[in-house]
Design a protein around this motif. Structure first.
Motif, PDB file in Angstrom:
ATOM      1  N   LEU A 133     -40.867 -32.848 -25.358  1.00 46.08           N
ATOM      2  CA  LEU A 133     -42.110 -33.393 -24.257  1.00 46.08           C
ATOM      3  C   LEU A 133     -41.648 -32.765 -22.944  1.00 46.08           C
ATOM      4  O   LEU A 133     -42.384 -32.609 -22.216  1.00 46.08           O
ATOM      5  N   CYS A 134     -40.347 -32.927 -22.661  1.00 43.17           N
ATOM      6  CA  CYS A 134     -39.564 -32.657 -21.342  1.00 43.17           C
ATOM      7  C   CYS A 134     -40.073 -31.262 -20.956  1.00 43.17           C
ATOM      8  O   CYS A 134     -40.762 -30.591 -19.908  1.00 43.17           O
ATOM      9  N   ILE A 179     -37.113 -25.666 -19.152  1.00 38.24           N
ATOM     10  CA  ILE A 179     -36.367 -26.408 -20.070  1.00 38.24           C
ATOM     11  C   ILE A 179     -36.781 -25.964 -21.509  1.00 38.24           C
ATOM     12  O   ILE A 179     -37.798 -25.433 -21.736  1.00 38.24           O
ATOM     13  N   ALA A 180     -35.783 -25.762 -22.335  1.00 42.39           N
ATOM     14  CA  ALA A 180     -36.344 -25.247 -23.728  1.00 42.39           C
ATOM     15  C   ALA A 180     -35.089 -26.026 -24.640  1.00 42.39           C
ATOM     16  O   ALA A 180     -34.277 -26.590 -24.341  1.00 42.39           O
ATOM     17  N   LEU A 181     -35.579 -26.364 -26.009  1.00 42.23           N
ATOM     18  CA  LEU A 181     -34.678 -26.623 -26.815  1.00 42.23           C
ATOM     19  C   LEU A 181     -33.713 -25.722 -27.467  1.00 42.23           C
ATOM     20  O   LEU A 181     -33.899 -24.463 -27.638  1.00 42.23           O
ATOM     21  N   SER A 182     -32.449 -25.899 -27.191  1.00 41.77           N
ATOM     22  CA  SER A 182     -31.474 -25.085 -27.646  1.00 41.77           C
ATOM     23  C   SER A 182     -31.458 -24.632 -29.016  1.00 41.77           C
ATOM     24  O   SER A 182     -31.611 -25.433 -29.833  1.00 41.77           O
ATOM     25  N   LYS A 183     -31.155 -23.472 -29.242  1.00 45.10           N
ATOM     26  CA  LYS A 183     -31.369 -22.436 -30.466  1.00 45.10           C
ATOM     27  C   LYS A 183     -30.009 -22.559 -31.277  1.00 45.10           C
ATOM     28  O   LYS A 183     -30.026 -22.573 -32.477  1.00 45.10           O
ATOM     29  N   ALA A 220     -32.679 -30.600 -25.907  1.00 44.01           N
ATOM     30  CA  ALA A 220     -33.233 -29.752 -24.814  1.00 44.01           C
ATOM     31  C   ALA A 220     -31.892 -29.515 -23.710  1.00 44.01           C
ATOM     32  O   ALA A 220     -31.152 -30.205 -23.681  1.00 44.01           O
ATOM     33  N   VAL A 221     -32.253 -28.297 -23.326  1.00 45.42           N
ATOM     34  CA  VAL A 221     -31.243 -27.859 -22.319  1.00 45.42           C
ATOM     35  C   VAL A 221     -32.059 -27.214 -21.140  1.00 45.42           C
ATOM     36  O   VAL A 221     -32.997 -26.750 -21.179  1.00 45.42           O
ATOM     37  N   CYS A 239     -39.861 -34.209 -16.175  1.00 47.27           N
ATOM     38  CA  CYS A 239     -39.014 -34.144 -17.561  1.00 47.27           C
ATOM     39  C   CYS A 239     -38.648 -35.408 -17.734  1.00 47.27           C
ATOM     40  O   CYS A 239     -38.752 -35.965 -18.805  1.00 47.27           O
ATOM     41  N   ALA A 240     -37.755 -36.198 -16.763  1.00 46.69           N
ATOM     42  CA  ALA A 240     -37.355 -37.613 -16.852  1.00 46.69           C
ATOM     43  C   ALA A 240     -38.321 -38.636 -17.115  1.00 46.69           C
ATOM     44  O   ALA A 240     -38.347 -39.587 -18.046  1.00 46.69           O
TER      45      ALA A 240
END
Lengths: 68, 356, 248
Positions: free
Chosen positions: A16-17, A26-30, A41-42, A55-56
């Motif tokens: 969601l962030c 922001i992306a979800l770490s692969k 998320a990173v 995001c927060a």
């Protein structure tokens, strides 16, 4: 300087962030998988962060700390 | 000697609750206990307490839970169908280990039943009602003085053992008038460090809860609670013995029925029959040892109840079926006469009665 | 300078909610409010039954776990016993609008000086996605597998609209937590609902439209959109009652 930190072990990888970040940094770490088994998320480009805290605000798991 | 005043059972009970330091009452009208609510409605505002007529018995018992969680003395009262509705909340009170007083002025059942006196909620009070492993302290008054004394005592026991207590009265106890003394002595205060009063007032956070998804933990909670129940069973049994010294037949009866039985026993004695009575005052803890002791001396037991036979099972269990146990009961709101009990005693003596 | 960090109104326990479930956002807004108002030390929260049953693990204040639907009755008792404490309930739609409807309506009618946080996600989450009193017409759930047929099971309950007819209610607002703007508005509403209580103004309820990605069968992202497109049209956001504003 704006700085976002993720408490990656609290993250559930909902993303969601990612959806609310105006700078799309922001992306979800692969690569990473946390203890819960999620891709956390990173931040991909810290330099571009404007510390808007969107995001927060959107994060359901209080993963994110924002500093300026 | 203490001055006595003539009071109706329901009102005497309500006044005794106030004297026990109860400042919170939540109820819902139902015959034959409505006078408790009406009395509280009049008195509570005058002593800075809270009287609230809830939207249902379900809501009332949960309001009780809210006050009990905050560590204050609180009560509700109802009659049989209303107690069924409160049963959920009673289970939660037990599970959350909260003290409170619940009054059941019993009427005939099942269903809507009637509005005349009954003792047919014995099983409900003693064997559950609500779900789960728990006990209630159950007190059975047989006079208006006992309505007063046991209400006062009920609050004390509830606090002492951190568990709900019930006054199991009936329509006659609620409606009857008798002279009572209201000199009840000092109210004992119990520390309640577990109460939810805001974490600024105590160490850490207080959580009142009956939920655990861990079977091992829930089992431990239940076992710990039953350890406390053992202490109650050891220390808090109350009963009355009447003409038991030479008795050959032991009548077992509680509440209003014990008074009918007493008259029958006195008549039987006039006729040379050796009859006595054990009257449980606490139905839980049940006076098992007294009955067991009696079983070694008497020939028979006769249980007299205003129901189809409920406490009689506990009598048989208490004496390990070592002596014949008979039963006489009326139900639906009918009260037996002393003559009916006497007839049963005669049948037993002649060997004509059928065992339970 | 810290712009945003986890509020001390929450404990350090990690939430058990599914990924992307906005219960967590609502928890945080309530907890931030308690911290900002400086009342965590004197607050008693009432947890309900449903997904939020474990909220007693998260709110950093004293908590009572209530039976299903009974939280407003428990809150009534707690508030009457301790009028100086802040008392709130945190309830879902099944708890508040089905099994606990009587307790909800009558605590409002009595004007109990409590704060009710009502999480409406149009489904029973904890039990695995059954039809709720707030499930939308034609919405598919486990117990309305062909969609909610209003000719058979009737219509959803609009809680704010219903309670707005009750004289005893002080403040009723419906908010949502599906985007940053709405979350900020939700926070204001929640804060107001607690301030009302502190000022002795009576019964305040904030209905928060929330997502249930798991049981809606959507990704967390798609769930935000579904809320926007479906729930907000049936349950319009806004203030349904503000007694003190009316009297100004």
């Amino acid at each position: 300087m704006a700085k976002v930190t993720f408490d990656e072990e609290r993250c559930k990888g909902c993303g969601l962030c990612e959806t609310v970040c105006p700078k799309q940094i922001i992306a979800l770490s692969k690569e990473k998988i946390n203890l819960k088994g999620y891709h956390p998320a990173v931040i991909t480009d810290q330099e571009k962060c404007i510390a808007c805290a969107f995001c927060a605000t959107m994060c359901p798991d209080t993963v994110i700390t924002v500093e300026k | 000697m203490a001055e006595k005043v003539l009071m109706k059972g329901n009102e005497a009970l309500a006044e005794a609750a106030i004297m026990a330091g109860c400042k919170y009452y939540f109820g819902y009208p139902i015959t034959p206990q409505t006078e408790v609510a009406a009395y509280m409605a009049k008195r509570m505002p005058k002593i800075g307490g809270t009287f609230l007529q809830a939207e249902s018995e379900v809501a009332a018992i949960n309001m009780v839970l809210g006050v009990a969680a905050c560590g204050k003395r609180v009560m509700t009262s109802s009659s049989s169908p209303g107690i069924s509705l409160k049963s959920e909340g009673i289970s939660y009170l037990a599970g959350c280990e909260l003290p409170a007083l619940i009054v059941n002025v019993q009427r005939g059942g099942p269903g809507l039943g009637g509005i005349q006196p009954s003792q047919s909620d014995y099983f409900q009070a003693l064997k559950g009602g609500g779900h789960g492993d728990y006990k209630l302290i159950v007190l059975a008054p047989a006079s208006i003085q006992e309505m007063v004394d046991l209400t006062f005592k009920g609050f004390d026991l509830a606090d002492k053992y951190r568990m709900p207590a019930m006054i199991l009265a009936d329509g006659t106890m609620g409606q009857m008038m008798e002279p009572v003394s209201l000199e009840l002595g000092e109210v004992k205060e119990y520390a309640k460090p577990w109460a939810t009063t805001g974490k600024a007032t105590h160490e850490g956070r207080n959580i009142i809860n009956s939920l655990s998804l861990s079977p091992a933990q829930l089992e431990e909670w239940n076992i710990n609670r039953y350890e406390r129940y053992k202490i109650v069973e050891r220390d808090e049994v109350m009963y009355e013995e009447f003409m038991m010294d030479d008795a050959e037949t032991c009548v077992v009866a509680f509440g209003i029925t014990s008074r009918v039985a007493k008259n029958a026993i006195m008549e039987a004695r006039k006729r040379g029959m050796k009859v006595g009575m054990i009257r449980p005052i606490t139905l839980w803890p049940f006076p098992k040892d007294a009955l067991k002791k009696a079983a070694s001396k008497v020939k028979n037991f006769l249980t007299v109840e205003l129901n189809m036979g409920q406490m009689v099972d506990d009598v048989k269990l208490a004496i390990d079926c070592s002596k014949p146990v008979y039963f006489y009961g009326r139900t639906g709101g009918v009260i037996m006469t002393p003559d009916e009990v006497l007839n049963k005693l005669n049948e037993i003596e002649k060997g004509e009665a059928k065992q339970w | 300078m810290v712009v945003f960090e986890k509020t001390k109104g929450l404990t350090d326990n990690q939430l058990h909610y599914c990924p992307g479930c906005t219960h967590g956002v609502i928890h945080r807004l309530v907890a931030e409010t308690l911290e900002e108002l400086g009342v965590t030390g004197k607050t008693i929260g009432i947890a309900s039954v449903g997904c939020s049953v474990f909220s007693y693990n998260y709110f950093n204040c004293d908590m009572i776990q209530a039976a299903h639907g009974r939280a407003p009755a428990v809150a009534t008792g707690a508030k009457r016993a301790n009028p100086d404490n802040v008392v709130f309930t945190y309830q879902g739609d099944g708890d508040l609008a089905a099994i606990g409807t009587a307790e909800t309506v009558h605590s409002a009618a009595r004007g109990e000086n409590i704060t009710v946080i009502f999480v409406n996600n149009a489904i029973y989450g904890m039990t695995g996605g059954q039809m709720a009193p707030t499930t939308l017409p034609n919405q598919v759930t486990q117990t309305s597998p062909y969609g909610r047929d209003v000719t058979v099971v009737g219509y959803p309950v609009k809680v704010c609209e219903m309670l707005s007819q009750i004289d005893g209610a002080t403040y009723l607002e419906r908010v949502a937590v599906n985007n940053v703007k709405n979350i900020r508005k939700a926070k204001q509403a929640i804060k107001k609902a607690f301030q009302n209580q502190i000022e002795g103004k009576g019964f305040s309820l904030v209905e928060v439209l929330s997502t249930c990605p798991t049981n809606w069968g959507l990704t967390p992202k798609a769930a935000l959109k579904w809320l926007d497109e479906n729930m907000e049209t049936y349950y319009p956001l806004g203030v349904y009652k503000d007694k003190y504003k009316e009297e100004k």
